[in-house]
Design an enzyme around this catalytic site. Structure first.
Site, PDB file in Angstrom:
ATOM      1  N   ALA A 200     -23.850  -5.219  41.078  1.00 10.23           N
ATOM      2  CA  ALA A 200     -23.487  -6.550  40.580  1.00 10.23           C
ATOM      3  C   ALA A 200     -24.675  -7.506  40.583  1.00 10.23           C
ATOM      4  O   ALA A 200     -25.490  -7.510  41.514  1.00 10.23           O
ATOM      5  CB  ALA A 200     -22.370  -7.140  41.438  1.00 10.23           C
TER       6      ALA A 200
ATOM      7  N   SER B 145     -20.956 -10.266  43.029  1.00  5.91           N
ATOM      8  CA  SER B 145     -20.600  -9.101  43.850  1.00  5.91           C
ATOM      9  C   SER B 145     -19.432  -9.430  44.774  1.00  5.91           C
ATOM     10  O   SER B 145     -19.418 -10.455  45.459  1.00  5.91           O
ATOM     11  CB  SER B 145     -21.802  -8.669  44.694  1.00  5.91           C
ATOM     12  OG  SER B 145     -21.405  -7.698  45.654  1.00  5.91           O
TER      13      SER B 145
ATOM     14  N   HIS C  53     -18.871  -7.996  47.451  1.00  6.04           N
ATOM     15  CA  HIS C  53     -19.356  -7.935  48.835  1.00  6.04           C
ATOM     16  C   HIS C  53     -19.738  -9.317  49.364  1.00  6.04           C
ATOM     17  O   HIS C  53     -19.703  -9.559  50.565  1.00  6.04           O
ATOM     18  CB  HIS C  53     -20.555  -6.985  48.924  1.00  6.04           C
ATOM     19  CG  HIS C  53     -20.183  -5.534  48.836  1.00  6.04           C
ATOM     20  ND1 HIS C  53     -19.653  -4.832  49.901  1.00  6.04           N
ATOM     21  CD2 HIS C  53     -20.248  -4.658  47.806  1.00  6.04           C
ATOM     22  CE1 HIS C  53     -19.424  -3.578  49.536  1.00  6.04           C
ATOM     23  NE2 HIS C  53     -19.779  -3.451  48.262  1.00  6.04           N
TER      24      HIS C  53
ATOM     25  N   GLU D 285     -15.282   3.982  41.599  1.00  2.00           N
ATOM     26  CA  GLU D 285     -15.815   3.920  42.960  1.00  2.00           C
ATOM     27  C   GLU D 285     -14.672   4.085  43.962  1.00  2.00           C
ATOM     28  O   GLU D 285     -14.087   3.099  44.429  1.00  2.00           O
ATOM     29  CB  GLU D 285     -16.545   2.594  43.207  1.00  2.00           C
ATOM     30  CG  GLU D 285     -17.827   2.442  42.420  1.00  2.00           C
ATOM     31  CD  GLU D 285     -18.622   1.203  42.805  1.00  2.00           C
ATOM     32  OE1 GLU D 285     -19.666   0.958  42.185  1.00  2.00           O
ATOM     33  OE2 GLU D 285     -18.198   0.479  43.747  1.00  2.00           O
TER      34      GLU D 285
ATOM     35  N   HIS E  10     -14.850   2.021  47.332  1.00  2.00           N
ATOM     36  CA  HIS E  10     -14.920   0.552  47.362  1.00  2.00           C
ATOM     37  C   HIS E  10     -13.525  -0.046  47.516  1.00  2.00           C
ATOM     38  O   HIS E  10     -12.725  -0.038  46.585  1.00  2.00           O
ATOM     39  CB  HIS E  10     -15.584   0.047  46.079  1.00  2.00           C
ATOM     40  CG  HIS E  10     -15.775  -1.445  46.046  1.00  2.00           C
ATOM     41  ND1 HIS E  10     -16.993  -2.048  46.285  1.00  2.00           N
ATOM     42  CD2 HIS E  10     -14.897  -2.462  45.798  1.00  2.00           C
ATOM     43  CE1 HIS E  10     -16.863  -3.356  46.174  1.00  2.00           C
ATOM     44  NE2 HIS E  10     -15.587  -3.639  45.878  1.00  2.00           N
TER      45      HIS E  10
END
Length: 312
Positions: free
Chosen positions: A214, A219, A221, A277, A280
């Site tokens: 990202a 992102s 995260h 993913e 994730h």
């Protein structure tokens, strides 16, 4: 009156003359032989004479560059050999590759993105079209009490408090089912995400990097609500081969029971903007997670926003 020569005396003179001639010639030849070696060839003569005696075979090897003159460089050669090595060591290209510097040289594209209004919301939607406010940082980050592949107290272990508590329950349930999970990476500060993304750009180019990483500010995260998970052995951590593991299967079947979703499901890359993913996880709360699981949909589809092309 005629003189008579004494034969005895004449014989004695002849002998004396002969002796003088013999001794005189040998002493006259000696000086040239002694003078030549002592001055010009003294070093060579001593080196040649001494090797034949006892310990000079070792000196004969040092004579290879050049007899006695070669011995002095033998002492200084270590200095000269270390001096060329110092410049080579001082460059240390590997030490100039650390996280921030090369990444700062990459120019991030100027994208016209929507800034999310409520970044602290548990269900905040962050993707390639929607970014967090500049310098956003969650205020309730904690360290979940679960196994990690990261060093203790690494800031990338952190998650927002509600998500961290849910993660602990998820890990405990997996363990009870014989599946040992470990955290790979959770919260990422904006600066870290920037360095990470730019490193991927340097490695694979901007277009390829954006299919799996990202742009800073977009992102999940950075929200403190997402985490990458693997098995405790670390095999296939955050790589495509994780899809075939028992850990991935367990997460696909049970993550929603604890308020998590597989954020980038298989076959949905044209909607989410990212390839599959299975590692994730994104915390959205039990209600939203259950709804997404029932419809086998994505967070974008749940909110009814426009699909995100993986090429954007």
């Amino acid at each position: 009156m005629r003189k008579v020569r004494n034969p005895v005396k004449s014989h004695f003179l002849l002998i004396s003359t002969a002796l003088l001639l013999v001794t005189g010639c040998s002493s006259a030849a000696a000086p040239p032989q002694s003078e030549a070696p002592t001055q010009s060839d003294a070093p060579a003569s001593t080196e040649k004479n001494e090797p034949g005696q006892k310990s000079e075979p070792s000196n004969s090897t040092e004579m290879a560059p050049k007899p006695t003159e070669g011995q002095a460089p033998v002492k200084t050669s270590p200095k000269s050999s270390t001096e060329p090595q110092k410049p080579a060591a001082s460059t240390k290209p590997e030490e100039q590759k650390p996280s921030g510097k090369p990444s700062d040289s990459v120019q991030i594209p100027d994208l016209d993105l929507e800034v999310v209004a409520e970044p602290q919301s548990i269900t905040v939607l962050v993707n390639k079209q929607r970014q967090l406010p500049d310098n956003y940082q969650p205020t309730d980050l904690v360290f979940p009490n679960v196994p990690y592949l990261l060093p203790a107290k690494s800031e990338k272990r952190q998650m927002r408090k509600e998500a961290a508590e849910a993660l602990e329950k998820l890990f405990a349930a997996a363990k009870a089912d014989g599946v040992a999970l470990a955290g790979v990476s959770a919260y990422r500060p904006h600066a870290y995400q920037k360095a990470l993304f730019n490193r991927y750009v340097q490695q694979d180019g901007l277009e390829k990097a954006r299919t799996y990483s990202a742009v800073p500010g977009t992102s999940e995260h950075e929200t403190g609500l997402a985490i990458d998970v693997s098995g405790v052995d670390g095999k296939c951590a955050a790589t495509s081969c994780f899809a075939g593991t028992k850990e991935a299967k367990w997460l696909a079947d049970h993550a929603h029971e604890y308020g998590f979703i597989i954020r980038y499901p298989e076959g949905k890359d044209a909607i989410t903007g990212y390839m599959y993913e299975p590692w994730h996880l994104r915390y959205v709360g039990n209600e939203v997670a259950q709804a997404i699981e029932e419809k086998q949909t994505t967070l974008e589809e749940y909110f009814g926003v426009a699909p995100v092309s993986s090429e954007q």
